[in-house]
Enzyme design. Structure first.
Site, PDB file in Angstrom:
ATOM      1  N   SER A  13     -11.179 -31.476  27.902  1.00  0.00           N
ATOM      2  CA  SER A  13     -12.437 -30.883  27.427  1.00  0.00           C
ATOM      3  C   SER A  13     -12.203 -30.022  26.186  1.00  0.00           C
ATOM      4  CB  SER A  13     -13.119 -30.079  28.543  1.00  0.00           C
ATOM      5  OG  SER A  13     -12.426 -28.898  28.830  1.00  0.00           O
ATOM      6  N   ILE A  96       6.334 -28.871  29.945  1.00  0.00           N
ATOM      7  CA  ILE A  96       7.145 -27.937  29.162  1.00  0.00           C
ATOM      8  C   ILE A  96       7.905 -28.746  28.120  1.00  0.00           C
ATOM      9  CG2 ILE A  96       9.124 -26.378  29.267  1.00  0.00           C
ATOM     10  CD1 ILE A  96       8.105 -25.523  32.041  1.00  0.00           C
ATOM     11  N   LEU A  97       7.848 -28.298  26.880  1.00  0.00           N
ATOM     12  CA  LEU A  97       8.491 -29.014  25.781  1.00  0.00           C
ATOM     13  C   LEU A  97       9.875 -28.446  25.506  1.00  0.00           C
ATOM     14  CD1 LEU A  97       5.266 -29.177  23.630  1.00  0.00           C
ATOM     15  CD2 LEU A  97       6.463 -31.164  24.606  1.00  0.00           C
ATOM     16  N   ASN A 111      -1.067 -23.794  20.959  1.00  0.00           N
ATOM     17  CA  ASN A 111      -1.368 -24.005  22.375  1.00  0.00           C
ATOM     18  C   ASN A 111      -2.522 -23.087  22.776  1.00  0.00           C
ATOM     19  OD1 ASN A 111      -0.946 -24.924  25.108  1.00  0.00           O
ATOM     20  ND2 ASN A 111       0.000 -22.943  25.545  1.00  0.00           N
ATOM     21  N   HIS A 113      -3.801 -21.088  26.224  1.00  0.00           N
ATOM     22  CA  HIS A 113      -3.346 -20.713  27.567  1.00  0.00           C
ATOM     23  C   HIS A 113      -4.470 -19.919  28.242  1.00  0.00           C
ATOM     24  CE1 HIS A 113      -0.530 -19.751  30.741  1.00  0.00           C
ATOM     25  NE2 HIS A 113      -0.980 -18.508  30.687  1.00  0.00           N
ATOM     26  N   THR A 145       6.377 -21.295  20.582  1.00  0.00           N
ATOM     27  CA  THR A 145       7.782 -21.037  20.284  1.00  0.00           C
ATOM     28  C   THR A 145       8.592 -21.469  21.508  1.00  0.00           C
ATOM     29  OG1 THR A 145       7.487 -18.772  21.035  1.00  0.00           O
ATOM     30  CG2 THR A 145       7.342 -19.147  18.660  1.00  0.00           C
ATOM     31  N   GLU A 147      10.185 -19.925  23.798  1.00  0.00           N
ATOM     32  CA  GLU A 147       9.919 -19.237  25.070  1.00  0.00           C
ATOM     33  C   GLU A 147       8.483 -19.541  25.525  1.00  0.00           C
ATOM     34  OE1 GLU A 147      10.370 -14.854  27.174  1.00  0.00           O
ATOM     35  OE2 GLU A 147      10.600 -15.038  25.018  1.00  0.00           O
ATOM     36  N   THR A 176     -15.273 -22.519  29.270  1.00  0.00           N
ATOM     37  CA  THR A 176     -16.380 -22.552  28.309  1.00  0.00           C
ATOM     38  C   THR A 176     -16.026 -21.762  27.054  1.00  0.00           C
ATOM     39  OG1 THR A 176     -17.909 -22.654  30.158  1.00  0.00           O
ATOM     40  CG2 THR A 176     -18.848 -22.032  28.059  1.00  0.00           C
TER      41      THR A 176
HETATM   42  C1  GAR Z   1      -7.421 -25.375  30.074  1.00  0.00           C
HETATM   43  O1  GAR Z   1      -7.950 -24.341  30.844  1.00  0.00           O
HETATM   44  C2  GAR Z   1      -6.165 -24.912  29.359  1.00  0.00           C
HETATM   45  O2  GAR Z   1      -6.215 -23.586  28.933  1.00  0.00           O
HETATM   46  C3  GAR Z   1      -5.139 -25.091  30.438  1.00  0.00           C
HETATM   47  O3  GAR Z   1      -5.475 -26.293  31.083  1.00  0.00           O
HETATM   48  C4  GAR Z   1      -6.888 -26.506  30.965  1.00  0.00           C
HETATM   49  C5  GAR Z   1      -7.107 -27.877  30.370  1.00  0.00           C
HETATM   50  O4  GAR Z   1      -8.440 -28.236  30.361  1.00  0.00           O
HETATM   51  N1  GAR Z   1      -3.826 -25.109  29.901  1.00  0.00           N
HETATM   52  C6  GAR Z   1      -2.765 -24.631  30.524  1.00  0.00           C
HETATM   53  O5  GAR Z   1      -2.800 -24.164  31.638  1.00  0.00           O
HETATM   54  C7  GAR Z   1      -1.469 -24.739  29.730  1.00  0.00           C
HETATM   55  N2  GAR Z   1      -0.437 -24.002  30.390  1.00  0.00           N
HETATM   56  P1  GAR Z   1      -8.925 -29.458  29.471  1.00  0.00           P
HETATM   57  O6  GAR Z   1      -7.984 -30.634  29.742  1.00  0.00           O
HETATM   58  O7  GAR Z   1     -10.314 -29.757  29.966  1.00  0.00           O
HETATM   59  O8  GAR Z   1      -8.893 -29.042  28.033  1.00  0.00           O
END
Ligand code: GAR
Length: 200
Positions: A13, A96-97, A111, A113, A145, A147, A176
């Site tokens: 999304s 994890i990359l 990214n 998060h 990065t 980490e 959202t």
């Molecule tokens: C999102 O909430 C994103 O922040 C999270 O996964 C969801 C993906 O939703 N990402 C992580 O947790 C990364 N560690 P989406 O596939 O609908 O964009």
């Protein structure tokens, strides 16, 4: 044209919101930028169909086909590099990359998060925020990065934690806001001509 490559694992999304923002905010005309490809580490990732329907190159590089993380990342990098990316965007990419992959795209790897970093890196962020008694939660866009979940922060969105909130309810409200936050952060990255900064 500056090519944006988006990596996803699931529904995508955030990816869809970025694709829509690129169209609605005319990134091609204003920044010479376009979403060139969407790549998933799971063939069943729902977001692949959305991308294909929009005429965007969409493919899966299944991590299950590779014996090691290094081998998967090498194949993923090859798939990404095929689109000569100016920017690589992790949007719900749940692998994890390796440091080799991260350094390859240093300064042009973002990214999102679902927490207010540096609070709650890792998984299960919303449950942990509720259990910690946080009054606010949110999301963070940051440079990637080596980490995990620790790179320089580009922008954040704050979402209140409501009395009686569940992890699912909070996650939906944060998501959202993620859609607005990520598109805005990428637009600023394009506007500022970023990519010259090396965060490695
Ligand atoms: C999102 O909430 C994103 O922040 C999270 O996964 C969801 C993906 O939703 N990402 C992580 O947790 C990364 N560690 P989406 O596939 O609908 O964009």
């Amino acid at each position: 044209m500056k090519h944006i490559v988006i990596l996803i694992s699931g529904e995508g999304s955030n990816m869809a919101a970025i694709v829509r923002a690129a169209e609605q905010q005319r990134w091609a005309e204003r920044f010479g930028a376009s979403v060139a490809a969407v790549i998933a580490n799971k063939p069943e990732a729902g977001g692949l169909r959305f991308a294909r329907d929009r005429g965007i190159a969409a493919e899966a590089v299944s991590h299950k086909a590779f014996a090691t993380r290094e081998a998967f990342d090498a194949a993923l990098a090859a798939a990404v590099d095929a689109h000569s990316p100016a920017l690589v965007v992790l949007a719900g990419f749940m692998r994890i990359l390796t440091p080799v992959f991260v350094r390859r795209y240093a300064g042009r790897l973002l990214n999102i998060h679902p927490s207010l970093l540096p609070a709650f890196p890792g998984l299960d962020t919303h449950r942990r925020a509720i259990e910690a008694g946080c009054r606010v939660a949110g999301a963070t866009v940051h440079q990637v990065t080596v980490e995990l979940d620790h790179g320089p922060i580009l922008d954040q969105a704050i979402v209140p934690v409501l009395p009686g909130d569940t992890a699912e309810g909070l996650a939906a409200r944060v998501l959202t806001q993620e859609h607005l936050l990520y598109s805005r952060a990428i637009e600023r990255w394009l506007h500022e001509g970023a990519g010259d900064t090396d965060s490695s």
